[in-house]
Structure formats: structure tokens, C-alpha cells
Design a protein around this motif. Sequence first.
Motif, PDB file in Angstrom:
ATOM      1  N   ILE A 168      24.821 -16.691 -11.241  1.00  0.00           N
ATOM      2  CA  ILE A 168      25.861 -16.423 -10.214  1.00  0.00           C
ATOM      3  C   ILE A 168      25.963 -17.408  -8.990  1.00  0.00           C
ATOM      4  CG2 ILE A 168      27.031 -14.849  -8.450  1.00  0.00           C
ATOM      5  CD1 ILE A 168      26.172 -12.603 -10.433  1.00  0.00           C
ATOM      6  N   TRP A 169      24.650 -17.497  -8.428  1.00  0.00           N
ATOM      7  CA  TRP A 169      24.417 -18.377  -7.291  1.00  0.00           C
ATOM      8  C   TRP A 169      24.754 -19.859  -7.597  1.00  0.00           C
ATOM      9  CZ3 TRP A 169      23.766 -18.536  -2.145  1.00  0.00           C
ATOM     10  CH2 TRP A 169      23.005 -19.546  -1.497  1.00  0.00           C
ATOM     11  N   ARG A 170      24.081 -20.232  -8.875  1.00  0.00           N
ATOM     12  CA  ARG A 170      24.462 -21.463  -9.138  1.00  0.00           C
ATOM     13  C   ARG A 170      25.785 -22.179  -9.572  1.00  0.00           C
ATOM     14  NH1 ARG A 170      22.610 -22.419 -15.013  1.00  0.00           N
ATOM     15  NH2 ARG A 170      24.575 -21.401 -15.109  1.00  0.00           N
ATOM     16  N   ASP A 171      26.490 -21.129 -10.040  1.00  0.00           N
ATOM     17  CA  ASP A 171      27.941 -21.282 -10.588  1.00  0.00           C
ATOM     18  C   ASP A 171      28.808 -21.199  -9.564  1.00  0.00           C
ATOM     19  OD1 ASP A 171      27.086 -21.444 -13.278  1.00  0.00           O
ATOM     20  OD2 ASP A 171      27.619 -19.501 -13.819  1.00  0.00           O
ATOM     21  N   GLN A 172      28.693 -20.493  -8.360  1.00  0.00           N
ATOM     22  CA  GLN A 172      29.501 -20.392  -7.212  1.00  0.00           C
ATOM     23  C   GLN A 172      29.093 -21.416  -6.183  1.00  0.00           C
ATOM     24  OE1 GLN A 172      32.057 -17.988  -6.783  1.00  0.00           O
ATOM     25  NE2 GLN A 172      31.596 -17.593  -9.149  1.00  0.00           N
ATOM     26  N   ILE A 173      27.972 -21.651  -6.394  1.00  0.00           N
ATOM     27  CA  ILE A 173      27.814 -23.016  -5.340  1.00  0.00           C
ATOM     28  C   ILE A 173      28.403 -24.277  -6.093  1.00  0.00           C
ATOM     29  CG2 ILE A 173      25.847 -24.539  -4.585  1.00  0.00           C
ATOM     30  CD1 ILE A 173      25.964 -22.319  -3.016  1.00  0.00           C
ATOM     31  N   ALA A 174      28.200 -24.562  -7.482  1.00  0.00           N
ATOM     32  CA  ALA A 174      29.235 -25.640  -8.012  1.00  0.00           C
ATOM     33  C   ALA A 174      30.502 -25.503  -7.727  1.00  0.00           C
ATOM     34  CB  ALA A 174      28.726 -25.514  -9.512  1.00  0.00           C
ATOM     35  N   ARG A 175      31.045 -24.364  -7.948  1.00  0.00           N
ATOM     36  CA  ARG A 175      32.633 -24.169  -7.530  1.00  0.00           C
ATOM     37  C   ARG A 175      32.816 -24.591  -6.083  1.00  0.00           C
ATOM     38  NH1 ARG A 175      35.889 -20.224  -5.739  1.00  0.00           N
ATOM     39  NH2 ARG A 175      34.332 -18.599  -5.181  1.00  0.00           N
ATOM     40  N   ILE A 176      32.302 -23.926  -5.041  1.00  0.00           N
ATOM     41  CA  ILE A 176      32.378 -24.177  -3.861  1.00  0.00           C
ATOM     42  C   ILE A 176      32.619 -25.775  -3.297  1.00  0.00           C
ATOM     43  CG2 ILE A 176      31.558 -23.797  -1.367  1.00  0.00           C
ATOM     44  CD1 ILE A 176      30.814 -21.004  -2.559  1.00  0.00           C
ATOM     45  N   LEU A 177      31.175 -26.580  -3.956  1.00  0.00           N
ATOM     46  CA  LEU A 177      31.195 -27.946  -3.662  1.00  0.00           C
ATOM     47  C   LEU A 177      32.238 -28.725  -4.302  1.00  0.00           C
ATOM     48  CD1 LEU A 177      27.209 -28.070  -3.883  1.00  0.00           C
ATOM     49  CD2 LEU A 177      28.577 -27.923  -1.767  1.00  0.00           C
ATOM     50  N   ALA A 178      32.535 -28.171  -5.355  1.00  0.00           N
ATOM     51  CA  ALA A 178      33.570 -28.957  -6.302  1.00  0.00           C
ATOM     52  C   ALA A 178      34.951 -28.809  -5.636  1.00  0.00           C
ATOM     53  CB  ALA A 178      33.616 -28.414  -7.724  1.00  0.00           C
TER      54      ALA A 178
END
Length: 114
Positions: A103-113
Motif C-alpha cells: 500500500i505504501w509503495r503504490d500510494q507513494i508512486a501515485r502521489i509522486l506521479a
Amino acid sequence: MNSKPDGQRFTFAYRDRSILVEDSTKMRLRIAELLRHIIQRSSDFDASAVSGLIRRELGVPVSAYYTSDLVSAVEAMGRDDFLDMITIMFVALGGKSNSLAIIWRDQIARILAE
């Protein structure tokens, strides 16, 4: 005919996504709030444990016993420490083998994108 999808956020539809945006307060707030969410869902981490991890791994003087203090400290970190905190949290959460880490990885990726 409108080539932009209905319901897409204005900044996604009209901002040139090829131009990188610098560090922003909104991005930091979103990631800090994600950290709050992860801590609330975790049985292994609380604000004190995360602040200790940040002190040990990054040498950043974070002292937080409450999640709200940790959120404020994360928002105020230097850029490099902030980005390193993202990585050490993923590793500390157990990497690819833990649902909270995913969840952390996927949400971080989404926020940064975004």
C-alpha cells in the motif's frame, strides 16, 4: 469534441505532465497523511517507533510520541531526508512481502506521479 476525459482533475487534464514539478507542500502533506494512515493500520509501528527509525537510519533529530508530531516533522524534513524516509519506511514495513508495504509503495508512486 472534448479530448480530455470527463471527471479527471483539472491539473491532470491541462498541465503538461512532461514538465517535472519541484518539491511541494501538498505532496509532502499527502505523504505525511499516508504515513499516518499506515501507522494507524500497523500493529508494529507507532509514531515513536517511526521517529526512532528515522533518527537511526537518517540521523534526523525527530522526536515524536504522537502521530500529529511525526506528520509535522516529516513535512519539515529536508528534501533528501524526506525522500530517504520514503524508502526506509518501505523496507521497515517488510518490503514486497507485506500488504502495508505494498500500500505504501503504490500510494507513494501515485502521489509522486501526480
